[in-house]
Design an enzyme around this catalytic site. Structure first.
Site, mmCIF file in Angstrom:
data_model
loop_
_atom_site.group_PDB
_atom_site.id
_atom_site.type_symbol
_atom_site.label_atom_id
_atom_site.label_comp_id
_atom_site.label_asym_id
_atom_site.label_seq_id
_atom_site.Cartn_x
_atom_site.Cartn_y
_atom_site.Cartn_z
ATOM 1 N N TYR A 291 52.273 27.600 66.269
ATOM 2 C CA TYR A 291 52.040 26.345 65.728
ATOM 3 C C TYR A 291 53.175 25.655 65.398
ATOM 4 O O TYR A 291 54.021 26.120 64.527
ATOM 5 C CB TYR A 291 51.204 26.525 64.284
ATOM 6 N N TYR A 341 47.769 17.084 69.524
ATOM 7 C CA TYR A 341 47.829 17.782 68.176
ATOM 8 C C TYR A 341 46.299 17.940 67.881
ATOM 9 O O TYR A 341 45.508 16.992 67.615
ATOM 10 C CB TYR A 341 48.422 16.947 67.152
#
Length: 392
Positions: A291, A341
Site C-alpha cells: 500500500y 488509487y
C-alpha cells in the site's frame, strides 16, 4: 483452538477466480454504482461466470460509494446469502476479501463478488473540503491547526521516519521512479511516462517533505474480484489463486497514541501472525504489492514485513531489489503512485494477475506466492494483509 489453528482451518480453501477493472480516469462521468457493476461484470466474465452465480457481495467504502445491497439488486441477485459492507479506506481493503473467503470456506455462500468503487477525483476527494472530518476522533486535535489533509498528516510521519533512519529525499525518489517504470509496462496505468530523479526533486511541494511525486493519484475507477471455493475455481476459466492467509492489526494515530512510535506500525506487530497462518515466511514471497498512498510507506513495509531490518529498506531499494528483475519486485503495476488509487484493491488484483502469469512485459517470472497489504497502520487504527498463492 489456538491462533495458528484458526488460520489453518481456512488456508487455501477459497480462491480468487476472476478479476475485473474499469478504466482509471479523472472523470468517469458515471455513478459509483455503475462503476461497481461494470467491474463486477468484467470479473465474472473473466471467471467464466454470470450474475446468476452470485450469492454474496462485499465491499469497503467511506461513504463515497454504492450500497452493496443496491449493487446486489442491480446485479439481479435474487437469493442473497452474504453481505459485508466495511466502513473504511485503505486500512480496510483486505477486510471484504477476508470476509468473502470466510463465507465461502464456511459454506455460507458459493460465489462472492468483492469490489471497491469510487469517484476519487471527480467526486468527493479524500480529506478535501467536502469530506467529513468528524469521521475521525482525532480531528478535534487537527482542525485548530488546519492539519486535516492526508498529505499533511503523512508529512509528519515522513519527517519522523527520515529522521530516525537517515532516509533522504533521493531514497524516497527511488520508490516513485521504480514504480513509474513498472507503470510504463501497464496499459491500465494513469501515469506511464518514465520519470528521473531530477523530475522527482523538481516536483512541487505538497506538504514538506512530501512532493507531488511522493503522493498517490486521485482516480475514478472500480476493481472487483470473484471469490469462490478453491475446488470450484479449478473448473473455471482461469488459473485459481488461493487465499492462503489474511491477518489484521492495529495502528497509530499521533494525536491519541502519543506514547507509541509511528515508525513501528501495526503491520510490524501483525506480520508474524500472517506468516504463521500461511505457514510461510518473507523468503517465500515472490512479489509484494505494498500500500503506497505515499512513498515512505513502501520502505516502512519492507521493514515491517521482514524483508529487511529496520532502517535498511532504503539500501534495499537503492540496490534494485524492488524493481522488476530484483529479488522482491514491489508494486509491479505502478501502485497507487502511478497506476491509480483504488484504495488497495487494485493491489490485490495485480497480485492475482501476476500469480496467473498474465502480466506480459511486467510479469515476475515463475511467480507463485504474493503479498498484498493494506495501509500499514500509520494515522489509522487498523491494518491488514493477505498472502495469495498460485494453485498447483
Amino acid at each position: 483452538m489456538g491462533e495458528m489453528d484458526i488460520g489453518n482451518t481456512r488456508r487455501d480453501a477459497a480462491a480468487v477466480a476472476g478479476v475485473g477493472h474499469t478504466e482509471y480516469s479523472r472523470n468517469s462521468g458515471v455513478t459509483t454504482l455503475t462503476l461497481a457493476v461494470r467491474a463486477i461484470q468484467a470479473a465474472l466474465a473473466d471467471a467464466g461466470l454470470s450474475r446468476r452465480d452470485v450469492d454474496g457481495v462485499a465491499c469497503h467504502r467511506v461513504g463515497d460509494s454504492a450500497d452493496p445491497a443496491l449493487v446486489a439488486q442491480t446485479l439481479g441477485v435474487r437469493d442473497l446469502r452474504f453481505v459485508r459492507d466495511v466502513f473504511g479506506g485503505g486500512s480496510s481493503c483486505i477486510a471484504p476479501l477476508d470476509a468473502a473467503a470466510s463465507a465461502v470456506a464456511a459454506g455460507q455462500a458459493r460465489c462472492v463478488v468483492v469490489w471497491r468503487a469510487l469517484n476519487g477525483r471527480s467526486g468527493v476527494r479524500m480529506a478535501g473540503a467536502a469530506s467529513n472530518p468528524a469521521l475521525s476522533a482525532d480531528a478535534q486535535y487537527w482542525l485548530p491547526y488546519r492539519h486535516i489533509s492526508a498529505p499533511q498528516q503523512f508529512a509528519m510521519f515522513a519527517r519522523m521516519y527520515r529522521h530516525k533512519y537517515g532516509v533522504t529525499a533521493e531514497d524516497l525518489g527511488r520508490v516513485a521512479i521504480a514504480q513509474r517504470a513498472h507503470a510504463a509496462l501497464n496499459p491500465r496505468a494513469m501515469m506511464r511516462q518514465p520519470i528521473t530523479m531530477d523530475d522527482y526533486l523538481g516536483s512541487r511541494w505538497i506538504a514538506e517533505p512530501l512532493r507531488l511525486l511522493d503522493c498517490c493519484l486521485e482516480s475514478d475507477a472500480a476493481v472487483a474480484l470473484v471469490v469462490t471455493s478453491a475446488a470450484r475455481a479449478r473448473d473455471l476459466r482461469r488459473t485459481p489463486v488461493t487465499i492462503t492467509a489474511t491477518a489484521f492489526g492495529g495502528g497509530n494515530q499521533l494525536a491519541s497514541n502519543h506514547h507509541s512510535d509511528p515508525t513501528v506500525p501495526g503491520a510490524a506487530i501483525m506480520a508474524p501472525r500472517l506468516y504463521a497462518a500461511a505457514g510461510l515466511g518473507p523468503d517465500d514471497i515472490d512479489l509484494a504489492e505494498l500500500y503506497d498512498a505515499f512513498t515512505p510507506l513502501v520502505p516502512l513495509q519492507l521493514e515491517a514485513y521482514g524483508f529487511c531490518e529496520p532502517g535498511e529498506a532504503a539500501h534495499m531499494i537503492a540496490d534494485g531489489a524492488t524493481r522488476l528483475g530484483g529479488a522482491l519486485p514491489v508494486n509491479t503495476h505502478g501502485g497507487h503512485l502511478s497506476e491509480g488509487y483504488v484504495h488497495g484493491l487494485n493491489h490485490v488484483a495485480e497480485a492475482v494477475l501476476q500469480l496467473r502469469h498474465e502480466c506480459g512485459e511486467r510479469q515476475v517470472p515463475g511467480a507463485e506466492v504474493a503479498l498484498s497489504t493494506a495501509q500499514p497502520g500509520v494515522y489509522s487504527g487498523l491494518t491488514g494483509a493477505v498472502i495469495l498463492k498460485r494453485a498447483a
